[in-house]
Structure formats: C-alpha cells, structure tokens
Design an enzyme around this catalytic site. Structure first.
Site, PDB file in Angstrom:
ATOM      1  N   LYS A  55      18.481  94.221  44.769  1.00  0.00           N
ATOM      2  CA  LYS A  55      17.567  93.988  45.699  1.00  0.00           C
ATOM      3  C   LYS A  55      16.331  95.009  45.704  1.00  0.00           C
ATOM      4  CE  LYS A  55      16.783  90.987  49.162  1.00  0.00           C
ATOM      5  NZ  LYS A  55      17.273  89.633  49.273  1.00  0.00           N
TER       6      LYS A  55
HETATM    7  P1  NAD Z   1       9.912  84.972  55.930  1.00  0.00           P
HETATM    8  O1  NAD Z   1       9.265  86.229  56.058  1.00  0.00           O
HETATM    9  O2  NAD Z   1       9.300  83.626  55.241  1.00  0.00           O
HETATM   10  O3  NAD Z   1      10.547  84.417  57.513  1.00  0.00           O
HETATM   11  C1  NAD Z   1      11.066  85.026  58.429  1.00  0.00           C
HETATM   12  C2  NAD Z   1      10.581  84.582  59.773  1.00  0.00           C
HETATM   13  O4  NAD Z   1      11.410  84.974  60.873  1.00  0.00           O
HETATM   14  C3  NAD Z   1       9.160  84.800  60.075  1.00  0.00           C
HETATM   15  O5  NAD Z   1       8.520  83.511  60.508  1.00  0.00           O
HETATM   16  C4  NAD Z   1       9.311  85.672  61.092  1.00  0.00           C
HETATM   17  O6  NAD Z   1       8.207  85.840  61.875  1.00  0.00           O
HETATM   18  C5  NAD Z   1      10.479  85.308  61.781  1.00  0.00           C
HETATM   19  N1  NAD Z   1      11.122  86.893  62.498  1.00  0.00           N
HETATM   20  C6  NAD Z   1      11.372  87.914  61.952  1.00  0.00           C
HETATM   21  N2  NAD Z   1      12.114  88.525  62.850  1.00  0.00           N
HETATM   22  C7  NAD Z   1      12.272  87.790  63.853  1.00  0.00           C
HETATM   23  C8  NAD Z   1      13.234  88.108  64.987  1.00  0.00           C
HETATM   24  N3  NAD Z   1      13.855  89.203  65.391  1.00  0.00           N
HETATM   25  N4  NAD Z   1      13.287  86.975  65.821  1.00  0.00           N
HETATM   26  C9  NAD Z   1      12.827  85.743  65.416  1.00  0.00           C
HETATM   27  N5  NAD Z   1      12.172  85.632  64.463  1.00  0.00           N
HETATM   28  C10 NAD Z   1      11.797  86.452  63.545  1.00  0.00           C
HETATM   29  O7  NAD Z   1      11.353  85.053  55.324  1.00  0.00           O
HETATM   30  P2  NAD Z   1      12.323  84.045  54.552  1.00  0.00           P
HETATM   31  O8  NAD Z   1      12.142  84.234  53.099  1.00  0.00           O
HETATM   32  O9  NAD Z   1      12.597  82.783  55.506  1.00  0.00           O
HETATM   33  O10 NAD Z   1      13.780  85.016  54.879  1.00  0.00           O
HETATM   34  C11 NAD Z   1      14.372  84.946  56.168  1.00  0.00           C
HETATM   35  C12 NAD Z   1      15.657  85.506  55.929  1.00  0.00           C
HETATM   36  O11 NAD Z   1      16.383  84.654  54.997  1.00  0.00           O
HETATM   37  C13 NAD Z   1      16.020  86.858  55.437  1.00  0.00           C
HETATM   38  O12 NAD Z   1      17.112  87.355  55.749  1.00  0.00           O
HETATM   39  C14 NAD Z   1      16.044  86.843  53.933  1.00  0.00           C
HETATM   40  O13 NAD Z   1      16.527  87.814  53.411  1.00  0.00           O
HETATM   41  C15 NAD Z   1      16.841  85.508  53.816  1.00  0.00           C
HETATM   42  N6  NAD Z   1      16.938  84.793  52.644  1.00  0.00           N
HETATM   43  C16 NAD Z   1      15.768  84.090  52.006  1.00  0.00           C
HETATM   44  C17 NAD Z   1      15.732  83.308  50.868  1.00  0.00           C
HETATM   45  C18 NAD Z   1      14.344  82.615  50.365  1.00  0.00           C
HETATM   46  O14 NAD Z   1      14.821  81.909  49.559  1.00  0.00           O
HETATM   47  N7  NAD Z   1      13.226  82.950  51.188  1.00  0.00           N
HETATM   48  C19 NAD Z   1      16.840  83.113  50.471  1.00  0.00           C
HETATM   49  C20 NAD Z   1      18.231  83.669  50.670  1.00  0.00           C
HETATM   50  C21 NAD Z   1      18.067  84.474  52.113  1.00  0.00           C
END
Ligand code: NAD
Length: 421
Positions: free
Chosen positions: A111
């Site tokens: 990461k």
């Molecule tokens: P992103 O930045 O696209 O979206 C995250 C969303 O969550 C944003 O809209 C943000 O405003 C909101 N947010 C942040 N903190 C918040 C809170 N405390 N309460 C409510 N909303 C909140 O990110 P993403 O890519 O969707 O990733 C989200 C999670 O999923 C992370 O933990 C990431 O590690 C995990 N993840 C993502 C992927 C991927 O393919 N993008 C894959 C596996 C895991």
C-alpha cells in the site's frame, strides 16, 4: 481478545495485528512464520519536493509499504489524505496480502500513501506530486515487483501519470506497472465498477445462505465514492432497496428506496449528495445504526467501533471499505450474531479485476466486459464459499476464517519456497 484502549482500538495496524494473532494462534502457526508475517518486508518513506503554482516549494511525505511478496508481486493502492500514517499504510499493505490470498490470486500485498489534502492542490500540482512520488520509488516498483492502483482520493488519472512516469524511466511503455488505468491506455473493462460489483456478489451469496431475496432487502451505504456509488447503482438495478446513504457532510434516507440514477445525476451536477430532493436529509452517524438488512460501510476505517457497535441493527454487514470495523467491535457484533462479510473478502472485487488488468496488459489482449464480469463472479462466489466453510469448520467468525484461510495460503507458499531459511 484482550482489553484495549480506544487509541489502540482505532490504530489500524493494531487492529490487523489483533486479528492476525488470533487467526495464527487458531492455525498453530510456527513461530518463525508468525514473525515473518507479522512484519512488513519493506517500508519506504519518501519526501517529495513539489514546485507549487505560486512559486513556493512544498515538501510532502509519502510511503510505500510492501508487506509480502511471497505469492507474487506486491499489489496495492495509493491514497492521498491529510491523515495518512505509516501505521495505516502498514495495516492496509498487510490486508492486501490477506485479500489477494483469500481470492487466491498470485500477488503479495502493498500500500502507498501521501500525506496531502488533494482538494487544496491544483491539477498540475497533483500531477507533479504523483510523478515525483513515482520517480522516488522507481527501483522498488514494476509489473514483477510492485503494482499500484487507485485508492482514496486517487483515480484513473493518477494511475495514468504513474504509468507514464515509470515508462519514461524504463524508456518503453509499461502498462502493467499500475492497474485502474483509463481503458484506452491499458485499463480493463469492468474495473471501475468491480469493487462495487464484488460487494453485490457477496451480498447475493449471503442472501442465498439466509433464504432472503433482493427485493425485500433494505440497504444502507456509507460513502458514495467509487465503491459506494457503484455498489448502490448495481444493487439498485438488481432489485435491492437502497434506503440510506451516508456521506461525511450529510446523509439521505427514504424508507421505500432512493432512486440511485437520480441521485448520481444530482451528485454529478452538484458535487454533493446533500440537498437531493428525492430523499429526506439524515444524520450520517445515525444512519449507521438505523434499521436495515445490510449495512455497507464503503468510506473509510474505524466507523464501527466499541462506541456504536451495540446499536447496530443490520443483520448483515458487508465491508466495502478497508478496516471499517475495529477488533473490539467485532466481538460485540459476534455476540449480536451479525453476519459480517469481512473487508478482505467483501471488497476483493477491486483487486481481482486489477489482476485481470495486469494479465491483459501482459498478454496484450483485452477481454470483453462480459468475460471480466464472469471471471469476477466465479472467483468471488468461490471465495465466499471458502470463507464460510472455513468459519463453520473451525467455529470462528467470518473475519477470522478469512484471515486463517489467507495466512494458511501464504504460509504454505513460504514453507514450500523456503525463503525463511
Ligand atoms: P472514494 O474516495 O472514491 O470514496 C470515498 C467516499 O466516502 C467519498 O465520497 C467520501 O466523501 C466518503 N467519506 C469519507 N469519509 C467518510 C465518513 N467518515 N463518513 C461518510 N462518508 C465518508 O474512495 P473509494 O475508492 O470508494 O474507497 C472507499 C473505501 O473502499 C476505502 O476504505 C478503500 O480503501 C476501500 N476500497 C476501495 C477499492 C476501490 O476499488 N476503489 C477497492 C477495495 C477497497
């Protein structure tokens, strides 16, 4: 599990260590392997100078942690956030090792992160930051060494810059150095939706297990970013009822289901979900403890903790985000018999499609979206069944089962390779 302070509870590295230790103990893991797997194999800290638009020079701190390369090249996202810490990146790197092993794809775990608030940077500042970060890591990354991907606040454009910078140093185009790229430069069809699709696939499997159907299943999702919004769209299209969405600055609730197409259109126009006329405003923290069938935390770490776990009313929690539930909260949820689909299984659709992207880049042959989705479906259904079988056989919860399955696979590889000799 032992009693811990709130500070320890919220430290993601401690959170993963608590689960790792418990699972390793259940497996009777040898002491040497325990030592190897409880420590990341490499941690890189870089200080990145960037010439800002106003002529000042700023220096940002970035990390790349490679937890394990036992099963293949390290694999893992890069996040930009003002509160990134080394412990958080360590935890996320080790979760990647376990996640890749749960879905049985040939990657280790890594990461990366940079301490930065990307909203405060212009596009050209972000590009310079990304390129310099990549250049600083040049000898440690590569298609056979360590393959990055987008994570919080990074996207397809970030990956395009990383790919281009790496390629400039290699004097040839190397698409397979990152995944999550735009499709026209070596990205995979279906990758953008893959994490959300994976969330839906494992929820479908949970419904089958409990004899429930999609149409009468009510869902609340926290986070409407890549994972949350894609899960919402796919699940609403499939018949699930999305009754609540929580964002950091506000939430929405509608008992009969929110129209996700309208919400996506509203969000694209207004850059926020707040004020959407098709649902009632709701407190985002309250939404986590509101009555529903499936709660999908898809935002960030540490949102289900000792402070709110007892109030959770969902029957199933499907962890779209990494590390949304603390180890202490796990125990509370287990007592309440909540069926938790742990992050290292629930959000593994993303890395699985990233694996497909890496394979396609190396083959130079690109699959149809149908093939990507079918392969994803197959791998996630198998993995769900593996985890649930492990949980039943060893009388542990799904999270510990997923850790045990993953640790077993990684440990087996290390024993066979003998790299600890
Ligand atoms: P992103 O930045 O696209 O979206 C995250 C969303 O969550 C944003 O809209 C943000 O405003 C909101 N947010 C942040 N903190 C918040 C809170 N405390 N309460 C409510 N909303 C909140 O990110 P993403 O890519 O969707 O990733 C989200 C999670 O999923 C992370 O933990 C990431 O590690 C995990 N993840 C993502 C992927 C991927 O393919 N993008 C894959 C596996 C895991």
């Amino acid at each position: 599990m032992k009693t811990v302070s709130l500070e320890q509870e919220l430290n993601p590295w401690e959170a993963q260590a608590a689960r790792f230790d418990f699972a390793a103990q259940k497996l009777n893991l040898e002491e040497g392997l325990w030592k190897i797997l409880s420590t990341p194999s490499r941690e890189i800290i870089v200080h990145i100078p960037v010439g800002m638009d106003d002529g000042r020079i700023e220096v940002f701190t970035g990390f790349r942690v490679q937890h394990s390369i036992a099963r293949g090249p390290a694999k893992g996202g890069v996040r930009y956030s003002p509160d990134v810490t080394l412990d958080e990146i360590r935890a996320l790197a080790s979760w990647m090792t376990w996640k890749c092993a749960v879905v049985n794809i040939p990657f280790g775990g890594a990461k990366g992160g940079i301490i930065v608030d990307p909203k405060k940077l212009s596009n050209s500042e972000l590009e310079k930051l990304t390129r310099r970060y990549t250049a600083e890591l040049i000898e440690f990354i590569g298609p056979e060494k360590d393959v990055a991907a987008p994570d919080m606040n990074t996207n397809e454009q970030t990956m395009a810059w990383m790919m281009d910078t790496y390629s400039m140093h290699m004097r040839q185009t190397v698409t397979a150095v990152v995944t999550g790229k735009p499709i026209n430069i070596g990205g995979s069809r279906g990758r953008r939706e893959a994490t959300g699709r994976g969330v839906m696939i494992v929820c479908d499997e949970a419904l089958k297990k409990f004899g429930m159907d999609r149409e009468s299943t009510k869902i609340i999702i926290q986070g409407f970013g890549n994972v949350g919004s894609n899960a919402a769209k796919l699940m609403a299209d499939a018949g699930y009822k999305i009754i609540g969405i929580a964002e950091y600055n506000g939430g929405l609730y509608r008992a009969n289901g929110i129209n996700i197409d309208d919400l996506l259109e509203y969000r694209d126009r207004n850059k926020t979900i707040v004020g959407f006329p098709g649902a009632d405003p709701a407190d985002p923290k309250e939404l986590l403890v509101t009555e529903c069938d499936i709660l999908i935390p898809a935002a960030t770490e540490n949102v289900i903790t000792s402070q709110n776990a007892a109030q959770i009313k969902a029957k199933i929690i499907c962890e779209g985000a990494n590390g949304p539930t603390t180890a202490t909260a796990d125990d509370i949820l287990a007592d309440k018999r909540v069926f938790v689909i742990p992050d290292i299984l629930a959000n593994a659709g993303g890395v699985t499609a990233s694996y497909f992207e890496w394979v396609q880049d190396r083959q130079g042959y690109f699959w149809t979206e149908k093939v990507v989705n079918e392969q994803l479906d197959f791998i996630l259904r198998e993995s769900f069944a593996d985890v649930v079988r492990f949980a039943e056989t060893h009388s542990v919860n799904n999270r510990i089962a997923a850790y045990m399955l993953a640790i077993n696979r990684v440990a087996h590889t290390i024993r066979v390779r003998g790299i600890y000799a």
